[in-house]
Design a protein around this motif. Structure first.
Motif, PDB file in Angstrom:
ATOM      1  N   ARG A  75      27.406  93.999  -0.455  1.00 45.93           N
ATOM      2  CA  ARG A  75      28.145  93.333   0.616  1.00 45.93           C
ATOM      3  C   ARG A  75      27.331  92.200   1.230  1.00 45.93           C
ATOM      4  NH1 ARG A  75      26.558  92.777   4.991  1.00 45.93           N
ATOM      5  NH2 ARG A  75      25.772  94.875   5.200  1.00 45.93           N
ATOM      6  N   ARG A  78      27.486  89.401  -1.147  1.00 50.67           N
ATOM      7  CA  ARG A  78      28.841  89.188  -1.679  1.00 50.67           C
ATOM      8  C   ARG A  78      28.870  89.280  -3.199  1.00 50.67           C
ATOM      9  NH1 ARG A  78      31.845  90.618   2.229  1.00 50.67           N
ATOM     10  NH2 ARG A  78      33.642  89.476   1.533  1.00 50.67           N
ATOM     11  N   ARG A  80      30.342  90.677  -6.063  1.00 53.96           N
ATOM     12  CA  ARG A  80      31.592  91.334  -6.427  1.00 53.96           C
ATOM     13  C   ARG A  80      31.404  92.347  -7.559  1.00 53.96           C
ATOM     14  NH1 ARG A  80      36.487  88.297  -5.080  1.00 53.96           N
ATOM     15  NH2 ARG A  80      37.272  88.785  -7.148  1.00 53.96           N
ATOM     16  N   TRP A  83      29.615  95.429  -6.178  1.00 52.81           N
ATOM     17  CA  TRP A  83      30.515  96.146  -5.269  1.00 52.81           C
ATOM     18  C   TRP A  83      31.547  96.910  -6.089  1.00 52.81           C
ATOM     19  CZ3 TRP A  83      30.681  97.298  -0.176  1.00 52.81           C
ATOM     20  CH2 TRP A  83      31.895  97.802   0.326  1.00 52.81           C
ATOM     21  N   ALA A 104      32.286  97.072   4.116  1.00 49.98           N
ATOM     22  CA  ALA A 104      32.774  95.728   3.800  1.00 49.98           C
ATOM     23  C   ALA A 104      32.837  94.845   5.048  1.00 49.98           C
ATOM     24  CB  ALA A 104      34.150  95.811   3.140  1.00 49.98           C
ATOM     25  N   ASP A 106      30.766  95.151   7.486  1.00 46.58           N
ATOM     26  CA  ASP A 106      29.412  95.202   8.044  1.00 46.58           C
ATOM     27  C   ASP A 106      29.400  95.978   9.361  1.00 46.58           C
ATOM     28  OD1 ASP A 106      26.689  94.804   8.131  1.00 46.58           O
ATOM     29  OD2 ASP A 106      26.819  92.805   9.003  1.00 46.58           O
ATOM     30  N   TRP A 179      37.198  94.055  -1.581  1.00 46.48           N
ATOM     31  CA  TRP A 179      36.180  94.425  -0.605  1.00 46.48           C
ATOM     32  C   TRP A 179      36.633  95.647   0.210  1.00 46.48           C
ATOM     33  CZ3 TRP A 179      31.541  92.979  -1.468  1.00 46.48           C
ATOM     34  CH2 TRP A 179      31.311  91.783  -2.152  1.00 46.48           C
TER      35      TRP A 179
END
Length: 182
Positions: A75, A78, A80, A83, A104, A106, A179
């Motif tokens: 996260r 970022r 992807r 994640w 996602a 935070d 996300w």
């Protein structure tokens, strides 16, 4: 992003030198796009896999805590692919959809103090913003060995995210989990 968008061809098991083909066996990790990309340097791929395995057991983190740390790194930068890969692994380790949504965003409020400290520290390692208070908070809820292992784990996944991005490695299965997964 599709396989055709990758910056390097995604190798199959048969395209690896014979001594390294076992690395694509299902009982190792299978043919993930990450490995199909870095397989162009099979000796480094083998070392990468061994290092990742060693980090998995570094320190006193539960499987859930390791997944929280990895998801926090993903996260923070970022990433992807990372994640996407770790949403399912996180769920298997007991992380709920609501908790994934919080990560996602935070938002570590839903998590207990130990997990908050681990997640904040892993995020800071990824962002390059570790402060003395963050380090001390992580040591306070774990121990020095665990924080060193956590630092190395977060750094490993940060490096992985950078490799994935640089090589434009497509997400396995094609479609990003999102996300905030459903």
């Amino acid at each position: 992003m599709s396989r055709d968008d990758a910056r390097v061809p995604l190798l199959t098991q048969e395209e690896l030198p014979e001594d390294y083909q076992y690395l694509f066996d299902e009982d190792v990790l299978g043919e993930l796009n990450l490995f199909q990309s870095i397989g162009h340097v099979p000796r480094a791929m083998q070392a990468y896999m061994r290092y990742g395995t060693a980090l998995w057991n570094a320190g006193d983190l539960s499987t859930r805590e390791r997944e929280l740390a990895i998801l926090s790194v993903a996260r923070a930068v970022r990433a992807r692919y990372e994640w996407h890969q770790h949403v399912e692994l996180g769920q298997k380790a007991g992380i709920t959809i609501d908790e994934l949504a919080a990560i996602a965003r935070d938002d570590d409020c839903p998590f207990p103090e130990r997990e908050q400290a681990i997640m904040r520290y892993a995020s800071a390692v990824a962002a390059g913003t570790v402060t003395d208070p963050l380090f001390e908070a992580a040591v306070e809820v774990t121990d020095t060995e665990t924080v060193v292992g956590l630092t190395m784990l977060a750094g490993h996944y940060l490096m992985t995210a950078r490799v994935l991005s640089a090589l434009a490695v497509p997400i396995d299965g094609g479609e990003f989990a999102g996300w905030i997964p459903e």
